[in-house]
Design a protein around this motif. Sequence first.
Motif, PDB file in Angstrom:
ATOM      1  N   UNK A   1       0.843  -1.203   0.000  1.00 10.44           N
ATOM      2  CA  UNK A   1       0.000   0.000   0.000  1.00 10.44           C
ATOM      3  C   UNK A   1       0.871   1.242   0.000  1.00 10.44           C
ATOM      4  N   UNK A   2       1.843   1.258   0.927  1.00  9.25           N
ATOM      5  CA  UNK A   2       2.774   2.382   1.058  1.00  9.25           C
ATOM      6  C   UNK A   2       4.168   1.850   1.308  1.00  9.25           C
ATOM      7  N   UNK A   3       5.133   2.431   0.635  1.00  5.62           N
ATOM      8  CA  UNK A   3       6.545   2.123   0.861  1.00  5.62           C
ATOM      9  C   UNK A   3       7.275   3.403   1.222  1.00  5.62           C
ATOM     10  N   UNK A   4       7.909   3.416   2.383  1.00  2.22           N
ATOM     11  CA  UNK A   4       8.835   4.488   2.742  1.00  2.22           C
ATOM     12  C   UNK A   4      10.228   4.016   2.364  1.00  2.22           C
ATOM     13  N   UNK A   5      10.853   4.724   1.438  1.00  2.00           N
ATOM     14  CA  UNK A   5      12.181   4.346   0.931  1.00  2.00           C
ATOM     15  C   UNK A   5      13.202   5.347   1.453  1.00  2.00           C
ATOM     16  N   UNK A   6      13.890   4.966   2.519  1.00  2.00           N
ATOM     17  CA  UNK A   6      14.836   5.849   3.190  1.00  2.00           C
ATOM     18  C   UNK A   6      16.231   5.644   2.602  1.00  2.00           C
ATOM     19  N   UNK A   7      16.704   6.635   1.862  1.00  2.00           N
ATOM     20  CA  UNK A   7      18.048   6.643   1.285  1.00  2.00           C
ATOM     21  C   UNK A   7      18.407   5.294   0.649  1.00  2.00           C
ATOM     22  N   UNK A   8      17.684   4.928  -0.407  1.00  2.00           N
ATOM     23  CA  UNK A   8      17.936   3.618  -1.036  1.00  2.00           C
ATOM     24  C   UNK A   8      19.312   3.530  -1.674  1.00  2.00           C
ATOM     25  N   UNK A   9      19.947   2.383  -1.513  1.00  2.00           N
ATOM     26  CA  UNK A   9      21.207   2.141  -2.204  1.00  2.00           C
ATOM     27  C   UNK A   9      20.842   1.595  -3.588  1.00  2.00           C
ATOM     28  N   UNK A  10      20.695   2.509  -4.538  1.00  2.00           N
ATOM     29  CA  UNK A  10      20.184   2.152  -5.862  1.00  2.00           C
ATOM     30  C   UNK A  10      20.790   3.085  -6.898  1.00  2.00           C
ATOM     31  N   UNK A  11      21.981   2.744  -7.404  1.00  2.00           N
ATOM     32  CA  UNK A  11      22.670   3.632  -8.348  1.00  2.00           C
ATOM     33  C   UNK A  11      21.841   4.015  -9.564  1.00  2.00           C
ATOM     34  N   UNK A  12      20.932   3.145 -10.008  1.00  2.00           N
ATOM     35  CA  UNK A  12      20.158   3.429 -11.213  1.00  2.00           C
ATOM     36  C   UNK A  12      19.211   4.608 -11.062  1.00  2.00           C
ATOM     37  N   UNK A  13      18.981   5.053  -9.831  1.00  2.00           N
ATOM     38  CA  UNK A  13      18.174   6.252  -9.641  1.00  2.00           C
ATOM     39  C   UNK A  13      18.936   7.510 -10.059  1.00  2.00           C
ATOM     40  N   UNK A  14      20.251   7.390 -10.132  1.00  2.00           N
ATOM     41  CA  UNK A  14      21.095   8.520 -10.516  1.00  2.00           C
ATOM     42  C   UNK A  14      21.398   8.444 -12.009  1.00  2.00           C
ATOM     43  N   UNK A  15      21.915   9.496 -12.528  1.00  2.00           N
ATOM     44  CA  UNK A  15      22.207   9.522 -13.958  1.00  2.00           C
ATOM     45  C   UNK A  15      23.666   9.889 -14.193  1.00  2.00           C
TER      46      UNK A  15
END
Length: 287
Positions: free
Chosen positions: A125-139
């Motif tokens: 229903x809801x996801x709180x994503x606190x500082x995800x380690x996910x390089x693909x979010x960056x460009x």
Amino acid sequence: MTTTTAATATATVHTLSVPGATLHFRTEGRGPVLLLSQSGEGDADRTVDLVPHLTDTFTVVTYDRRGLSRSTLDDPARPVTMADHADDVARLLAELTDRPALMAGFSMGAAIGLQTVVRHPGVLHTLIAHEPVMPNLLSGAERGEHVAELTAIQGAYAGGGLTAAFPAIARHLGIDPAHDETEGGLTPQPLTPRRAANFAFFIGTEFTAVTADDLGPAQLVRAAAHSGTRIVAATGRTTRPSVHTYRCALALAGRLGTEPVRFPGGHNGNTAFPRATAQVLKDVLGG
């Protein structure tokens, strides 16, 4: 699902067999199901100080990711992927509720939550994503820098073990262990052999899972819109703006057209400020 022993007067320990692993998890409290997905090497014990401040409002679920602590792998030589972790979340929640659940993911746990939104529409229903380690979010260059930092930590660990890796991790997350502030009365988290083994798995196997993952932000935003999952990007109030996981949260919020929610402390604020973190969780989740 097998219920084994009571961990405390109110928490119950369970095991769940899933493809390739057996998961260890705990449930405690009453109300809507809230899954806490941990950062780093953290297992179900990582948020021992946070959970008691949430159980009056939520049925809180904590677990050991496959490969950590009591969640054993059928084949330890087989690589663990982000898809595996997301599938585990979906199977775990299916055992506990037939309704979309709430999830708060921190760092690695946030990346797993985002993967779950894509692979299992409608589970959250809801996801709180606190500082995800996910390089693909960056460009561009930022993505490359994030991947390079993770690879450098793996190299430091391979060359000098945790003694060499810890300073690299602290730099990566903007942590100054000598000057970290915390709430009082926290449960000690010593570097036990089990925790050291979890660090080895996290750095050696899960860093690779993160850097090899191909989930992109456009795919994520489409999946969230299709499933109706509310994604809340979150940052630590004291995390340095140069930290890549902080910048991942900002990038996620930008993609969603929202402002990130600010949580107490830095990257590990959920363990350093459990009471204050619990209040923000309740506020954001409507508890």
